[in-house]
Design a protein around this motif. Structure first.
Motif, mmCIF file in Angstrom:
data_model
loop_
_atom_site.group_PDB
_atom_site.id
_atom_site.type_symbol
_atom_site.label_atom_id
_atom_site.label_comp_id
_atom_site.label_asym_id
_atom_site.label_seq_id
_atom_site.Cartn_x
_atom_site.Cartn_y
_atom_site.Cartn_z
ATOM 1 N N HIS A 458 23.045 108.998 -12.941
ATOM 2 C CA HIS A 458 24.098 108.967 -13.944
ATOM 3 C C HIS A 458 25.371 109.510 -13.290
ATOM 4 O O HIS A 458 25.436 110.700 -12.969
ATOM 5 C CB HIS A 458 23.712 109.825 -15.153
ATOM 6 C CG HIS A 458 22.332 109.533 -15.675
ATOM 7 N ND1 HIS A 458 21.934 108.293 -16.090
ATOM 8 C CD2 HIS A 458 21.250 110.355 -15.844
ATOM 9 C CE1 HIS A 458 20.680 108.337 -16.507
ATOM 10 N NE2 HIS A 458 20.239 109.577 -16.358
ATOM 11 N N PHE A 475 20.142 119.822 -22.075
ATOM 12 C CA PHE A 475 21.013 119.554 -23.220
ATOM 13 C C PHE A 475 21.007 120.681 -24.249
ATOM 14 O O PHE A 475 21.883 120.717 -25.115
ATOM 15 C CB PHE A 475 20.615 118.235 -23.886
ATOM 16 C CG PHE A 475 20.973 117.029 -23.064
ATOM 17 C CD1 PHE A 475 22.304 116.712 -22.829
ATOM 18 C CD2 PHE A 475 19.991 116.219 -22.505
ATOM 19 C CE1 PHE A 475 22.649 115.607 -22.065
ATOM 20 C CE2 PHE A 475 20.326 115.116 -21.751
ATOM 21 C CZ PHE A 475 21.655 114.811 -21.517
ATOM 22 N N ARG A 482 29.146 120.498 -19.283
ATOM 23 C CA ARG A 482 29.748 119.775 -20.407
ATOM 24 C C ARG A 482 29.974 120.724 -21.579
ATOM 25 O O ARG A 482 31.008 120.666 -22.252
ATOM 26 C CB ARG A 482 28.851 118.615 -20.844
ATOM 27 C CG ARG A 482 29.266 117.911 -22.134
ATOM 28 C CD ARG A 482 30.665 117.321 -22.043
ATOM 29 N NE ARG A 482 31.019 116.600 -23.250
ATOM 30 C CZ ARG A 482 31.495 117.174 -24.355
ATOM 31 N NH1 ARG A 482 31.652 118.489 -24.403
ATOM 32 N NH2 ARG A 482 31.810 116.441 -25.408
ATOM 33 N N PHE A 502 24.997 113.769 -13.143
ATOM 34 C CA PHE A 502 24.181 114.609 -14.017
ATOM 35 C C PHE A 502 22.711 114.236 -13.847
ATOM 36 O O PHE A 502 22.337 113.057 -13.934
ATOM 37 C CB PHE A 502 24.566 114.435 -15.483
ATOM 38 C CG PHE A 502 23.779 115.314 -16.424
ATOM 39 C CD1 PHE A 502 24.192 116.616 -16.677
ATOM 40 C CD2 PHE A 502 22.615 114.856 -17.027
ATOM 41 C CE1 PHE A 502 23.465 117.436 -17.525
ATOM 42 C CE2 PHE A 502 21.876 115.669 -17.883
ATOM 43 C CZ PHE A 502 22.309 116.971 -18.121
ATOM 44 N N HIS A 504 18.582 115.628 -14.926
ATOM 45 C CA HIS A 504 17.875 116.336 -15.990
ATOM 46 C C HIS A 504 17.026 117.480 -15.441
ATOM 47 O O HIS A 504 16.281 117.317 -14.480
ATOM 48 C CB HIS A 504 16.966 115.377 -16.768
ATOM 49 C CG HIS A 504 17.688 114.206 -17.348
ATOM 50 N ND1 HIS A 504 18.469 114.308 -18.476
ATOM 51 C CD2 HIS A 504 17.769 112.911 -16.928
ATOM 52 C CE1 HIS A 504 18.991 113.128 -18.744
ATOM 53 N NE2 HIS A 504 18.581 112.260 -17.823
ATOM 54 N N ALA A 518 16.438 115.051 -23.315
ATOM 55 C CA ALA A 518 16.600 114.367 -22.031
ATOM 56 C C ALA A 518 16.067 112.937 -22.106
ATOM 57 O O ALA A 518 16.693 111.994 -21.605
ATOM 58 C CB ALA A 518 15.877 115.142 -20.935
ATOM 59 N N ALA A 521 18.551 110.735 -23.882
ATOM 60 C CA ALA A 521 19.669 110.316 -23.033
ATOM 61 C C ALA A 521 19.250 109.161 -22.129
ATOM 62 O O ALA A 521 20.006 108.206 -21.918
ATOM 63 C CB ALA A 521 20.161 111.497 -22.197
ATOM 64 N N ASP A 525 20.548 105.293 -22.035
ATOM 65 C CA ASP A 525 20.990 104.663 -20.788
ATOM 66 C C ASP A 525 20.467 103.236 -20.679
ATOM 67 O O ASP A 525 21.113 102.370 -20.062
ATOM 68 C CB ASP A 525 20.508 105.500 -19.604
ATOM 69 C CG ASP A 525 21.097 105.030 -18.286
ATOM 70 O OD1 ASP A 525 22.301 104.703 -18.254
ATOM 71 O OD2 ASP A 525 20.356 104.993 -17.283
ATOM 72 N N PHE A 530 24.583 106.014 -21.857
ATOM 73 C CA PHE A 530 24.147 107.344 -21.442
ATOM 74 C C PHE A 530 25.217 108.391 -21.698
ATOM 75 O O PHE A 530 24.948 109.436 -22.295
ATOM 76 C CB PHE A 530 23.761 107.370 -19.958
ATOM 77 C CG PHE A 530 23.473 108.761 -19.457
ATOM 78 C CD1 PHE A 530 22.245 109.343 -19.685
ATOM 79 C CD2 PHE A 530 24.457 109.509 -18.801
ATOM 80 C CE1 PHE A 530 21.983 110.650 -19.257
ATOM 81 C CE2 PHE A 530 24.207 110.813 -18.373
ATOM 82 C CZ PHE A 530 22.961 111.382 -18.603
ATOM 83 N N TRP A 531 26.430 108.164 -21.208
ATOM 84 C CA TRP A 531 27.449 109.205 -21.283
ATOM 85 C C TRP A 531 27.887 109.494 -22.717
ATOM 86 O O TRP A 531 28.190 110.634 -23.061
ATOM 87 C CB TRP A 531 28.650 108.853 -20.411
ATOM 88 C CG TRP A 531 28.315 108.947 -18.948
ATOM 89 C CD1 TRP A 531 28.169 107.929 -18.062
ATOM 90 C CD2 TRP A 531 28.038 110.157 -18.229
ATOM 91 N NE1 TRP A 531 27.824 108.407 -16.823
ATOM 92 C CE2 TRP A 531 27.743 109.784 -16.890
ATOM 93 C CE3 TRP A 531 28.010 111.502 -18.570
ATOM 94 C CZ2 TRP A 531 27.429 110.701 -15.904
ATOM 95 C CZ3 TRP A 531 27.696 112.431 -17.581
ATOM 96 C CH2 TRP A 531 27.408 112.033 -16.271
ATOM 97 N N HIS A 534 25.071 111.619 -23.872
ATOM 98 C CA HIS A 534 25.193 112.886 -23.138
ATOM 99 C C HIS A 534 26.202 113.809 -23.816
ATOM 100 O O HIS A 534 25.932 114.984 -24.099
ATOM 101 C CB HIS A 534 25.596 112.565 -21.699
ATOM 102 C CG HIS A 534 26.100 113.720 -20.886
ATOM 103 N ND1 HIS A 534 27.399 114.181 -20.967
ATOM 104 C CD2 HIS A 534 25.493 114.492 -19.959
ATOM 105 C CE1 HIS A 534 27.567 115.186 -20.131
ATOM 106 N NE2 HIS A 534 26.435 115.400 -19.500
ATOM 107 N N ASP A 535 27.389 113.298 -24.100
ATOM 108 C CA ASP A 535 28.433 114.123 -24.701
ATOM 109 C C ASP A 535 28.048 114.575 -26.098
ATOM 110 O O ASP A 535 28.301 115.727 -26.490
ATOM 111 C CB ASP A 535 29.752 113.338 -24.750
ATOM 112 C CG ASP A 535 30.319 113.087 -23.364
ATOM 113 O OD1 ASP A 535 29.832 113.702 -22.396
ATOM 114 O OD2 ASP A 535 31.242 112.254 -23.245
#
Length: 625
Positions: A458, A475, A482, A502, A504, A518, A521, A525, A530-531, A534-535
């Motif tokens: 990622h 996360f 993040r 990034f 995991h 995880a 995410a 993806d 994914f991002w 992720h955010d």
């Protein structure tokens, strides 16, 4: 041992194979002790030179000078030598107690299974030296000195390790520090039970009552340090009046002051106060900011930060100056070298420590009690065990308590000094022998185990950017890049020059929802989101139940049915496990862990520090290599 910063804000694995990285207090402790070892050696040399000079009378007169503290009708009078051993050394053991409590509460010793092998080594490293001492020393008064050989001087040991040990010895240091925690507790117990004088019952009852005060303050959440300091000072006075050695008060006082990890809300509140002070640098706003910072960090750690330099650079060297000054003239040295007491001390420390520590540690591993830290081999253990024969501080303290006569005390002191030299030389030989067997560095891996692969990893930023930052994160971790804004700040600073990767590293023992998050995410993806996921996961790191993850999938525009299939797919779980395996192979033991380029970053991980490291070492390997 006097005592030890990055780990306070790093989430560490609990009872999984992923053991916690060395905590920030521990690294500060290592730096303080190793740095003070040279000053300690200088104090020993100064004491010996002074005591054997034409001005030796002034040396004796100085430490025999009476000094008193009085308040009304209450007075406490001792000579300077006793003020050092009963007063300043209580401060030394207070710092030891603080560090032990911190490590047991939130540090390296939270996983009690890690204590088994060092505990076996520590007990063997005290029992065998005592047996050797009693075998060599003549029966009678000399036998009272058996406690001289049980202690280890952590400052000297770490200083010697830095000189004669492996180039990288972090994991061996963790093992030795764990061992000395137990060593110090037992040593103080021996001082209190064996070498204290006649006790005064009313004062002893006052000691027991005062022990509850620091514990009560901790339970009530009192965050100012002053009440704790006052309580421990009262405990020290009561201990002295009770006839117990003051080291008992120091160790107990430190152990009773709780330690805790900083909370996310407290850190954010402190940051708000700091921003307010930046906008309005007024006295009252600054005081609020200072109070906010103090609230965020436990009293235990704040006291350590203030007292470590004083114990490392003042208390221990001053103790050495007061106790190492043996007048060796007039045949005293020759008499000491021909005395069984001298060689009993030397044998116990130089031979007993490596045999007791080394053999018991390996026996503990063989019996399945636990494992040695990763990267530490049998040769490292014996080399470190030899250095634990430098008993200096505690040994001299017990020698002064065990022997009433100056003659026996001087012989024991010569034995302690001789043992320090011989133990260092033996440690050097054992480390060289270990290196010949292939046991070189005693540390975790420092290199990224799996190169960055644009087809698999990622990545935020250009795949061929010249700078690379890899983060192993969780996360549910409130201090990952993040969550803290570090990643965004670095990307704004470097622009297209940086690719941020990034990977995991869920820690289910401390973050029960991290593994499922995880997988969510990775499932996102599969749909190219994914991002976004992720955010959103980091934005809601405290809300990661299954229903929450489904809601986030809707929010980022995923096909929910497809998302749920991928969430339960074994290939998704395998993708997360592969990152975890790569983390362990690269020496990552907690979140966040950063790799700058291909090198594991240690130390602070704020944006400014990481930016500097990226400029110096962040060169990216070609994509796919």
């Amino acid at each position: 041992m006097a005592a030890r910063r990055r780990g306070a804000f790093q989430t560490r694995a609990g009872r999984t194979a992923l053991l916690a990285q060395l905590s920030r207090p521990v690294r500060s402790f290592l730096a303080t002790e190793a740095g003070s070892a040279g000053l300690l050696l200088g104090a020993v040399a100064a004491a010996l030179l002074w005591a054997n000079s034409p001005w030796s009378g002034s040396y004796e007169a100085l430490w025999a000078t009476e000094a008193s503290l009085s308040l009304g009708d209450l007075a406490l009078s001792m000579d300077l030598a006793h003020w050092v051993s009963d007063g300043l050394m209580a401060l030394f053991f207070f710092v030891v107690g603080l560090e032990v409590r911190h490590e047991l509460s939130v540090g390296e010793l939270t996983d009690r299974r890690r204590l088994a092998v060092p505990a076996a080594a520590a007990l063997g490293g005290m029992a065998v030296p005592v047996l050797l001492y009693l075998a060599v020393a003549p029966a009678g008064e000399a036998w009272r000195g058996w406690g001289v050989v049980i202690g280890t001087d952590t400052a000297f040991m770490l200083g010697a390790l830095a000189v004669v040990g492996p180039r990288f010895a972090t994991q061996l240091r963790v093992f030795l520090l764990t061992l000395t925690v137990i060593d110090d507790i037992v040593a103080v117990s021996v001082i209190g039970l064996v070498y204290s004088g006649r006790t005064d019952l009313p004062a002893l009852l006052a000691v027991l009552a005062l022990c509850g005060v620091p514990a009560l303050l901790s339970r009530l959440g009192i965050w100012r340090a002053t009440p704790y300091v006052a309580a421990v000072a009262a405990l020290w006075l009561a201990t002295v009046l009770a006839g117990l050695h003051a080291s008992i008060a120091g160790m107990l006082g430190g152990l009773l002051i709780a330690s805790r990890a900083p909370g996310r809300e407290e850190v954010e509140r402190a940051a708000l106060h700091l921003r307010a002070f930046q906008q309005a640098p007024l006295v009252d706003v600054g005081m609020l900011a200072r109070a906010g910072l103090d609230r965020a960090v436990s009293v235990n750690e704040r006291l350590q930060a203030v007292l470590h330099p004083w114990t490392g650079y003042v208390v221990v060297p001053l103790f050495a100056l007061a106790n190492a000054g043996v007048d060796l003239r007039g045949g005293v040295l020759a008499d000491a070298l021909s005395s069984p007491v001298t060689w009993a001390v030397a044998a116990g420390l130089v031979a007993g420590k490596p045999l007791g520590v080394g053999l018991c540690a390996l026996a503990g591993v063989r019996l399945g009690l636990g494992r040695l830290p990763r990267g530490v081999g049998a040769g490292h253990v014996f080399g470190g065990a030899a250095l634990s024969g430098i008993g200096f501080t505690v040994s001299l303290l017990i020698a002064g308590l065990a022997f009433d006569g100056e003659e026996l005390r001087d012989r024991a002191t010569v034995g302690v000094l001789l043992a320090a030299v011989l133990a260092t030389g033996l440690g050097w030989l054992l480390f060289r022998a270990a290196a010949l067997r292939g046991e070189t560095d005693a540390d975790l891996p420092r290199v990224l185990a799996r190169p960055v692969d644009p087809a698999r990893d990622h990545i935020r930023g250009l795949a061929d950017a010249p700078l690379t930052l890899v983060e192993y994160g969780d996360f549910e971790c409130p201090f990952c890049a993040r969550a803290t804004g570090v990643a965004q700040e670095l990307r704004e600073h470097f622009g297209d020059r940086l690719r941020y990767v990034f990977r995991h590293l869920p820690l289910p023992d401390v973050h029960p929802h991290a593994e499922l998050a995880a997988r969510a995410a990775v499932a996102a993806d599969a749909q190219g989101r994914f991002w976004e996921m992720h955010d959103l996961l980091f934005e809601h790191h405290d809300r990661l139940e299954f229903e929450d993850l489904v809601s986030y999938a809707v929010d980022v525009g995923l096909d929910v049915e497809r998302f749920l299939r991928h969430l339960d797919d074994e290939r998704t779980a395998a993708r997360v496990r592969a990152d975890v395996a790569g983390a362990e192979a690269g020496g990552a033991r907690g979140t966040p862990t950063f790799f700058v380029g291909t090198r594991r970053h240690t130390g602070p991980y704020d944006a400014r520090t990481l930016a500097r490291e990226l400029e110096e070492h962040g060169g990216a390997a070609p994509p796919g290599t």
